[in-house]
Design a protein around this motif. Structure first.
Motif, PDB file in Angstrom:
ATOM      1  N   PRO A  12     -19.150  12.222  29.586  1.00 36.34           N
ATOM      2  CA  PRO A  12     -20.603  12.306  29.790  1.00 36.34           C
ATOM      3  C   PRO A  12     -21.058  11.588  31.048  1.00 36.34           C
ATOM      4  N   GLY A  13     -21.852  12.300  31.842  1.00 35.83           N
ATOM      5  CA  GLY A  13     -22.423  11.725  33.055  1.00 35.83           C
ATOM      6  C   GLY A  13     -21.578  11.893  34.291  1.00 35.83           C
ATOM      7  N   LEU A  14     -20.329  12.392  34.136  1.00 40.16           N
ATOM      8  CA  LEU A  14     -19.436  12.503  35.289  1.00 40.16           C
ATOM      9  C   LEU A  14     -19.311  13.965  35.704  1.00 40.16           C
ATOM     10  N   PRO A  15     -19.714  14.313  36.942  1.00 34.67           N
ATOM     11  CA  PRO A  15     -19.571  15.703  37.385  1.00 34.67           C
ATOM     12  C   PRO A  15     -18.118  16.054  37.635  1.00 34.67           C
ATOM     13  N   ALA A  16     -17.846  17.335  37.771  1.00 34.61           N
ATOM     14  CA  ALA A  16     -16.468  17.802  37.955  1.00 34.61           C
ATOM     15  C   ALA A  16     -15.935  17.522  39.353  1.00 34.61           C
ATOM     16  N   THR A  17     -16.801  17.125  40.273  1.00 34.16           N
ATOM     17  CA  THR A  17     -16.407  17.038  41.681  1.00 34.16           C
ATOM     18  C   THR A  17     -16.069  15.630  42.141  1.00 34.16           C
ATOM     19  N   VAL A  18     -15.788  14.703  41.230  1.00 34.27           N
ATOM     20  CA  VAL A  18     -15.431  13.347  41.653  1.00 34.27           C
ATOM     21  C   VAL A  18     -13.949  13.287  41.994  1.00 34.27           C
ATOM     22  N   PHE A  19     -13.620  12.426  42.969  1.00 28.00           N
ATOM     23  CA  PHE A  19     -12.220  12.296  43.384  1.00 28.00           C
ATOM     24  C   PHE A  19     -12.052  11.038  44.225  1.00 28.00           C
ATOM     25  N   PRO A  20     -11.126  10.147  43.918  1.00 24.72           N
ATOM     26  CA  PRO A  20     -10.472  10.026  42.615  1.00 24.72           C
ATOM     27  C   PRO A  20     -11.201   9.021  41.750  1.00 24.72           C
ATOM     28  N   ILE A  21     -10.751   8.813  40.509  1.00 23.61           N
ATOM     29  CA  ILE A  21     -11.291   7.768  39.636  1.00 23.61           C
ATOM     30  C   ILE A  21     -10.410   6.532  39.767  1.00 23.61           C
ATOM     31  N   ARG A  22     -11.065   5.396  39.999  1.00 24.30           N
ATOM     32  CA  ARG A  22     -10.338   4.142  40.178  1.00 24.30           C
ATOM     33  C   ARG A  22     -10.829   3.102  39.173  1.00 24.30           C
ATOM     34  N   ARG A  23     -10.017   2.057  39.016  1.00 24.35           N
ATOM     35  CA  ARG A  23     -10.323   0.985  38.068  1.00 24.35           C
ATOM     36  C   ARG A  23     -10.157  -0.353  38.767  1.00 24.35           C
ATOM     37  N   THR A  24     -11.146  -1.236  38.630  1.00 26.32           N
ATOM     38  CA  THR A  24     -11.056  -2.568  39.221  1.00 26.32           C
ATOM     39  C   THR A  24     -10.214  -3.470  38.319  1.00 26.32           C
ATOM     40  N   PRO A  25      -9.727  -4.598  38.834  1.00 28.42           N
ATOM     41  CA  PRO A  25      -8.907  -5.491  38.005  1.00 28.42           C
ATOM     42  C   PRO A  25      -9.592  -5.967  36.726  1.00 28.42           C
ATOM     43  N   ASP A  26     -10.931  -6.068  36.728  1.00 33.31           N
ATOM     44  CA  ASP A  26     -11.620  -6.526  35.525  1.00 33.31           C
ATOM     45  C   ASP A  26     -12.031  -5.381  34.603  1.00 33.31           C
ATOM     46  N   GLY A  27     -11.594  -4.143  34.922  1.00 33.34           N
ATOM     47  CA  GLY A  27     -11.788  -3.040  33.990  1.00 33.34           C
ATOM     48  C   GLY A  27     -13.006  -2.180  34.216  1.00 33.34           C
ATOM     49  N   TRP A  28     -13.650  -2.248  35.393  1.00 27.78           N
ATOM     50  CA  TRP A  28     -14.773  -1.358  35.696  1.00 27.78           C
ATOM     51  C   TRP A  28     -14.243  -0.130  36.415  1.00 27.78           C
ATOM     52  N   PHE A  29     -14.763   1.053  36.050  1.00 31.14           N
ATOM     53  CA  PHE A  29     -14.312   2.314  36.636  1.00 31.14           C
ATOM     54  C   PHE A  29     -15.366   2.845  37.608  1.00 31.14           C
ATOM     55  N   TYR A  30     -14.897   3.500  38.670  1.00 34.15           N
ATOM     56  CA  TYR A  30     -15.829   4.070  39.633  1.00 34.15           C
ATOM     57  C   TYR A  30     -15.218   5.309  40.278  1.00 34.15           C
ATOM     58  N   ALA A  31     -16.092   6.156  40.815  1.00 35.38           N
ATOM     59  CA  ALA A  31     -15.662   7.400  41.449  1.00 35.38           C
ATOM     60  C   ALA A  31     -16.753   7.865  42.390  1.00 35.38           C
ATOM     61  N   HIS A  32     -16.385   8.779  43.266  1.00 36.02           N
ATOM     62  CA  HIS A  32     -17.306   9.308  44.283  1.00 36.02           C
ATOM     63  C   HIS A  32     -17.305  10.826  44.199  1.00 36.02           C
ATOM     64  N   SER A  33     -18.483  11.426  44.100  1.00 37.74           N
ATOM     65  CA  SER A  33     -18.619  12.877  44.094  1.00 37.74           C
ATOM     66  C   SER A  33     -18.769  13.344  45.536  1.00 37.74           C
ATOM     67  N   TYR A  34     -17.736  14.009  46.059  1.00 36.67           N
ATOM     68  CA  TYR A  34     -17.697  14.282  47.493  1.00 36.67           C
ATOM     69  C   TYR A  34     -18.695  15.326  47.990  1.00 36.67           C
ATOM     70  N   PRO A  35     -19.140  16.350  47.200  1.00 35.30           N
ATOM     71  CA  PRO A  35     -20.098  17.283  47.785  1.00 35.30           C
ATOM     72  C   PRO A  35     -21.482  16.671  47.999  1.00 35.30           C
ATOM     73  N   ASP A  36     -21.954  15.834  47.043  1.00 37.50           N
ATOM     74  CA  ASP A  36     -23.324  15.334  47.144  1.00 37.50           C
ATOM     75  C   ASP A  36     -23.408  13.836  47.421  1.00 37.50           C
ATOM     76  N   GLY A  37     -22.266  13.160  47.581  1.00 39.31           N
ATOM     77  CA  GLY A  37     -22.282  11.773  48.008  1.00 39.31           C
ATOM     78  C   GLY A  37     -22.821  10.788  46.997  1.00 39.31           C
ATOM     79  N   VAL A  38     -22.636  11.033  45.710  1.00 42.31           N
ATOM     80  CA  VAL A  38     -23.101  10.121  44.666  1.00 42.31           C
ATOM     81  C   VAL A  38     -21.941   9.261  44.177  1.00 42.31           C
TER      82      VAL A  38
END
Length: 430
Positions: A387-413
């Motif tokens: 939920p909340g994650l579009p199909a166009t994110v690449f890649p998904i990463r994880r910080t050492p303390d367990g937070w996840f982040y990603a970047h949607s390349y077509p719209d820059g979110v």
């Protein structure tokens, strides 16, 4: 692999010594080769669909970028908006949910010809993406990692943009100033406060074997480990660290088969697993597995071939020293098209392995991702919505303390998640 290499060549003038960076450059190259039919309202629609709130409301504002406060000497964005309108987000990294870093190719990056595609502007946020500001001036980067809040690592060409040599530079003030590292004599282990990384044996010369080093960002010294895993290592810059272990991916030097190595004592000794039952390699030889880790002694290795994929899960041996790798046969249900991008995976906060499948995006002439999950001790993969994650994110990463982040390349979110399941926007390009 031909298209991947072509896209990589299109996106950068010289191949960086990092497969992780290559993944992002690949996505950027793919974006430019596809039809750019993405309108500004796409980011607004995503933000509105996610719900209300101060952070979301700030994101959908479309005010222009403003100058930084007196004395800052750079661009500073309005809440939730990255600086440099029209700039292309090339790399995104985070130390945790508050400390975020983005490298942007600005409109002035290619003002002079020939275009130096490695030249980017680093912008950072210390408040979770609400405000952003320049971190120093433009830098030439072919690799970039965040070690912890304020401590950054960059791979820079040591000569012209087409050079085949690089140098390793560190920053301890969030990218405002940079310093070249110095080589030091071999050490027995990666000490506390240092970071394990894979760096060419003879410095930054292209083609030189990559071996495990210990980097001390404070003293700016890099030293090879005395005892190396018996692998031809993958060219990812950082060696995985989690659960008190080092995780290295590569190809077994004796058999040429894909393999991984694990150290439980900071690199003094290594235990190696060769995947002898992995799908047959191509005529060009085996490629290293794609390795991802989670909390504690949790890791997955994904081996990909032209029409085959295999997943191996690290299982700790109760009451014994060490662990072993077990093959998850349930991955056979996951479609195998576009396996290069489909090697992307991550481990959610609850230990679930999340694996990607590359699929055409229904509304745009680009590709996206569908997600499949296997619960711990199950191994059978099922499709799932994040939920909340579009199909166009690449890649998904994880910080050492367990937070996840990603970047949607077509719209820059930019998106973030505390558990890998529920996602929300953090910031966007203008």
């Amino acid at each position: 692999m031909t298209e991947w290499r072509d896209l990589f060549a299109e996106a950068t003038d010289s191949a960086p010594p990092s497969r992780l960076v290559a993944d992002e450059v690949y996505a950027a190259g793919r974006q430019r080769r596809r039809r750019r039919a993405v309108v500004a309202n796409a980011a607004v629609a995503v933000a509105l669909a996610m719900g209300a709130g101060t952070g979301i409301a700030a994101m959908v504002r479309s005010e222009p970028t403003v100058r930084g406060e007196s004395g800052t000497g750079g661009e500073k964005s309005l809440p939730g908006v990255l600086p440099y309108p029209g700039g292309l987000v090339q790399m995104v990294r985070a130390a945790d949910a508050r400390h975020l870093y983005v490298l942007v190719s600005t409109q002035s990056s290619c003002a002079k010809q020939p275009c130096d595609k490695s030249s980017m502007q680093l912008v950072g946020s210390d408040d979770g993406g609400r405000t952003w500001s320049d971190r120093g001036g433009p830098i030439r980067v072919t690799g970039f990692e965040v070690l912890k809040a304020g401590r950054l690592l960059a791979v820079e060409p040591s000569g012209p943009s087409d050079t085949k040599e690089w140098e390793l530079r560190t920053s301890t003030d969030g990218g405002r100033t940079w310093h070249t590292t110095e080589r030091a004599p071999a050490v027995a282990a990666v000490s506390s406060g240092s970071t394990a990384l894979c760096w060419p044996e003879s410095g930054g010369v292209a083609g030189s074997p990559c071996i495990v080093h210990a980097l001390d960002p404070t003293s700016r010294r890099i030293a090879p480990l005395t005892n190396q895993p018996p692998l031809t290592l993958s060219t990812e810059l950082l060696i995985g660290e989690s659960g008190g272990r080092l995780w290295a991916s590569g190809v077994d030097q004796a058999t040429g088969r894909p393999a991984v190595a694990v150290s439980r004592d900071a690199g003094r000794t290594w235990s190696t697993k060769v995947f002898v039952d992995a799908p047959a390699c191509s005529s060009e030889g085996c490629q290293p597995p794609y390795l991802t880790t989670g909390d504690g002694p949790t890791a997955y290795a994904v081996v990909v071939r032209v029409r085959h994929r295999a997943v191996y899960r690290y299982v700790e041996n109760a009451g014994r020293d060490g662990g072993d790798w077990q093959r998850d046969t349930g991955v056979d249900k996951v479609p195998v098209d576009h396996l290069v991008g489909g090697a992307q995976s991550f481990v959610a906060a609850d230990g679930t392995h999340v694996l990607s499948q590359v699929v055409p995006h229904p509304d745009r002439d680009i590709e996206g991702y569908r997600w499949w999950v296997a619960r711990p001790n199950d191994g059978t993969y099922q499709p799932v919505e994040l939920p909340g994650l579009p199909a166009t994110v690449f890649p998904i990463r994880r910080t050492p303390d367990g937070w996840f982040y990603a970047h949607s390349y077509p719209d820059g979110v930019l998106y973030g998640s505390t558990d890998g399941w529920r996602w929300s926007p953090v910031a966007r390009s203008s």
